[in-house]
Write an enzyme that holds these catalytic residues in place. Structure first.
Site, PDB file in Angstrom:
ATOM      1  N   ASP A   1       0.839  -1.203   0.000  1.00  0.00           N
ATOM      2  CA  ASP A   1       0.000   0.000   0.000  1.00  0.00           C
ATOM      3  C   ASP A   1       0.877   1.258   0.000  1.00  0.00           C
ATOM      4  O   ASP A   1       0.778   2.086   0.892  1.00  0.00           O
ATOM      5  CB  ASP A   1      -0.905  -0.051   1.240  1.00  0.00           C
ATOM      6  CG  ASP A   1      -2.015   0.975   1.191  1.00  0.00           C
ATOM      7  OD1 ASP A   1      -2.131   1.683   0.162  1.00  0.00           O
ATOM      8  OD2 ASP A   1      -2.762   1.077   2.179  1.00  0.00           O
TER       9      ASP A   1
ATOM     10  N   LYS B   1       1.065   3.836  -2.147  1.00  0.00           N
ATOM     11  CA  LYS B   1       0.436   5.086  -2.618  1.00  0.00           C
ATOM     12  C   LYS B   1       1.420   5.969  -3.378  1.00  0.00           C
ATOM     13  O   LYS B   1       1.730   7.092  -2.981  1.00  0.00           O
ATOM     14  CB  LYS B   1      -0.204   5.861  -1.466  1.00  0.00           C
ATOM     15  CG  LYS B   1      -1.266   5.049  -0.740  1.00  0.00           C
ATOM     16  CD  LYS B   1      -2.002   5.869   0.290  1.00  0.00           C
ATOM     17  CE  LYS B   1      -3.024   5.055   1.026  1.00  0.00           C
ATOM     18  NZ  LYS B   1      -2.454   4.092   1.984  1.00  0.00           N
TER      19      LYS B   1
ATOM     20  N   ASP C   1       4.209  10.243  -7.754  1.00  0.00           N
ATOM     21  CA  ASP C   1       5.226  11.155  -8.267  1.00  0.00           C
ATOM     22  C   ASP C   1       5.251  11.122  -9.789  1.00  0.00           C
ATOM     23  O   ASP C   1       4.329  10.599 -10.425  1.00  0.00           O
ATOM     24  CB  ASP C   1       6.585  10.744  -7.668  1.00  0.00           C
ATOM     25  CG  ASP C   1       7.468  11.949  -7.424  1.00  0.00           C
ATOM     26  OD1 ASP C   1       7.725  12.686  -8.391  1.00  0.00           O
ATOM     27  OD2 ASP C   1       7.896  12.148  -6.277  1.00  0.00           O
TER      28      ASP C   1
HETATM   29  N1  5IU Z   1      -6.428   2.762   4.627  1.00  0.00           N
HETATM   30  C1  5IU Z   1      -7.496   3.315   5.279  1.00  0.00           C
HETATM   31  N2  5IU Z   1      -8.237   4.315   4.687  1.00  0.00           N
HETATM   32  C2  5IU Z   1      -7.950   4.760   3.428  1.00  0.00           C
HETATM   33  C3  5IU Z   1      -6.852   4.145   2.759  1.00  0.00           C
HETATM   34  C4  5IU Z   1      -6.122   3.165   3.382  1.00  0.00           C
HETATM   35  O1  5IU Z   1      -7.838   2.947   6.401  1.00  0.00           O
HETATM   36  O2  5IU Z   1      -8.665   5.631   2.885  1.00  0.00           O
HETATM   37  I1  5IU Z   1      -6.397   4.727   0.891  1.00  0.00           I
HETATM   38  C5  5IU Z   1      -5.578   1.691   5.204  1.00  0.00           C
HETATM   39  C6  5IU Z   1      -4.935   2.014   6.531  1.00  0.00           C
HETATM   40  C7  5IU Z   1      -4.774   0.650   7.144  1.00  0.00           C
HETATM   41  C8  5IU Z   1      -5.953  -0.142   6.626  1.00  0.00           C
HETATM   42  O3  5IU Z   1      -3.590   0.051   6.622  1.00  0.00           O
HETATM   43  O4  5IU Z   1      -6.344   0.488   5.397  1.00  0.00           O
HETATM   44  C9  5IU Z   1      -7.149  -0.180   7.557  1.00  0.00           C
HETATM   45  O5  5IU Z   1      -6.807  -0.800   8.796  1.00  0.00           O
HETATM   46  P1  5IU Z   1      -7.759  -0.714  10.092  1.00  0.00           P
HETATM   47  O6  5IU Z   1      -8.993  -1.622   9.803  1.00  0.00           O
HETATM   48  O7  5IU Z   1      -6.906  -1.233  11.213  1.00  0.00           O
HETATM   49  O8  5IU Z   1      -8.138   0.732  10.306  1.00  0.00           O
END
Ligand code: 5IU
Length: 498
Positions: free
Chosen positions: A324, A326, A329
């Protein structure tokens, strides 16, 4: 409830509609002569909407929701020709599942000589769908025609009430006007997103003779609070088998086939900080999940041995490795990062990419690597909506632009990270974070909702669960629970699975 309270309550759906309308060119700015002779700085041309399938569908659905919520009893839906017919057709046939009736402008000179087409009996109650109501005169004409056939129609549902006295005229005749949008809602939206200035706001109120109110700006925060209540872009989910054959992305073919074999649309977000903790959790979770999502740069002792073990486990237990990162650039920097210190492209199946960098950057470098068999990387997920409060992905047009990029690059874009389904294209997969069956928020701004909301209502395909599993004292039990609930929700009407 006044219309502005309603904007903030039920606002996300309306703003979504208004954003699409703005993009479709519905609101024209300039100098337009009105019937009254006055010059208006705005012209609202709803006819532009039918050129955009998603918008046509969304309006029809929103009208259907309005009809259902009103509690009005009716046996058929009557569309006023011509402009309202596409919406009435869609609403009656697709969402309300009621017979459609059409009232002709003039009786046919031959055959049945009927003025009203469609099935009806005397005393039937109908709801009327119209696109715009101005003075209400043309609706009253329709109501008169219906009355002559002993049909009752006391409720009109329109897309826009121009607030030119129509509602009152109809009320006097015993007809209720229910409108999706009124001028104050439209102008508040346009002012909030900067499409009109305060001066234009004032000019429009004067030219249209509206009851004056001071310009009101909605905040983006309000919008995000309402994101979870955004309705459905697309209601019917295409069967998985069909989606598997539709998709042009080799990664999606693999994902869908894995989903079916493992009966899992669960992605586990492992946000641990040591390789040992991560690998232990991967070993436990592997059999139950479709994918493991990592933040490699959060792992303090990240090393090549770790990724080798991870890839071996992914090949043995069959799951997708999702980094993940993201990326956001220039194309060249993305390339350097993908093959740099962490060699992400050689161990991750899929990575997240911010749409902000634009079409060419995404279609160029990511396609090159994803289609090169020398790398494990075989697709990307575009961030279409972030779940954080105040995120700029909520700005008008952002999510729609991300969808456009995906449409242009279907071989490499596997789908989206979003809160609600963002594309009606069934070959693109919607992954959604922010799912927890036992908690609503953490102390750092995360907003969680249940699986029924994420899958049934918001029409996502794959749920990303983190702490709901990783913070539990019984992770395996939680993995089984999340997998079962999410899979049942995804496949409950899928004839290709049952
Ligand atoms: N995550 C989010 N919201 C977003 C994005 C990514 O929560 O908008 I883009 C990621 C952050 C974490 C996971 O790695 O998804 C969610 O984990 P939890 O269920 O512990 O919050």
């Amino acid at each position: 409830m006044n219309s502005l309270t309603e904007i903030s309550r039920n606002g996300a759906m309306k703003r979504n509609l208004l954003r699409l309308m703005l993009k479709a060119g519905v609101f024209k700015f300039g100098e337009f002569q009105l019937k009254s002779g006055q010059i208006s700085p705005i012209y609202i041309d709803l006819r532009e909407c039918i050129g955009y399938p998603k918008l046509l569908r969304l309006i029809s659905e929103a009208l259907s929701v309005l009809i259902q919520k009103s509690g009005v009893e009716y046996s058929g839906v009557l569309g006023v020709p011509y402009a309202a017919l596409p919406y009435a057709t869609f609403a009656a046939g697709e969402f309300l599942e009621k017979p459609l009736l059409i009232v002709r402008k003039e009786a046919k000179a031959y055959g049945t000589k009927k003025l009203i087409e469609g099935p009806y009996q005397p005393d039937d109650q109908l709801v009327i769908i119209e696109d715009v109501v101005t003075t209400g005169a043309s609706i009253l004409e329709v109501v008169g025609t219906l009355k002559a056939e002993s049909l009752v129609s006391n409720n009109v549902f329109c897309i826009l009430d121009r607030e030119q006295g129509g509602a009152y005229k109809l009320y006097e005749a015993g007809v209720n006007l229910h409108s999706l949008l009124d001028m104050k809602t439209v102008l508040t939206f346009l002012y909030s997103v900067g499409a009109i200035t305060e001066e234009q706001w004032n000019d429009i109120f004067v030219a249209l003779n509206l009851n004056f109110m001071a310009p009101l700006k909605l905040s983006i925060d309000t919008e995000l609070e309402d994101l979870n209540s955004l309705p459905y872009v697309d209601c019917s989910r295409t069967p998985l088998n069909e989606r598997e054959s539709l998709t042009e992305s080799p990664l999606n073919k693999k994902i869908i086939s894995l989903m079916k074999n493992k009966k899992s649309n669960l992605c586990l977000a492992i946000d641990y900080t040591t390789t040992e903790q991560v690998l232990q959790m991967v070993e436990l979770a592997g059999p139950f999940v479709l994918a493991i999502k990592l933040h490699a740069d959060a792992i303090t002792d990240f090393n090549e041995e770790f990724t080798k073990k991870l890839v071996t486990m992914a090949n043995d237990i069959n799951f997708i490795i999702f980094e993940d990162r993201k990326f956001g650039d220039t194309g060249n920097t993305n390339l350097l990062q993908l093959s740099g210190a962490q060699k992400i492209a050689s161990w991750a199946d899929v990575v997240t990419v911010h749409a902000v960098q634009g079409n060419d950057s995404i279609g160029g470098v990511f396609r090159k690597l994803a289609l090169d068999p020398a790398y494990r990387l075989s697709g990307v997920l575009l961030i279409a909506q972030l779940s954080t409060k105040g995120s700029l992905t909520a700005l008008p047009g952002y999510t729609e632009s991300a969808v456009e990029i995906a449409n242009n690059n279907r071989d490499v874009v596997s789908g989206f990270i979003a809160q609600t389904r963002v594309s009606a294209c069934s070959d693109l997969l919607n992954w959604t974070p922010g799912v927890n069956l036992d908690a609503k928020t953490d102390s750092a701004g995360q907003q969680w909702r249940g699986v029924d909301q994420a899958i049934d209502i918001q029409q996502n395909d794959i749920v990303i669960v983190g702490r709901g599993v990783t913070s539990s004292s019984e992770p395996v039990q939680q993995l089984k629970r999340y997998r079962q609930i999410a899979w049942d929700a995804l496949t409950k009407n899928d004839t290709s699975i049952h």
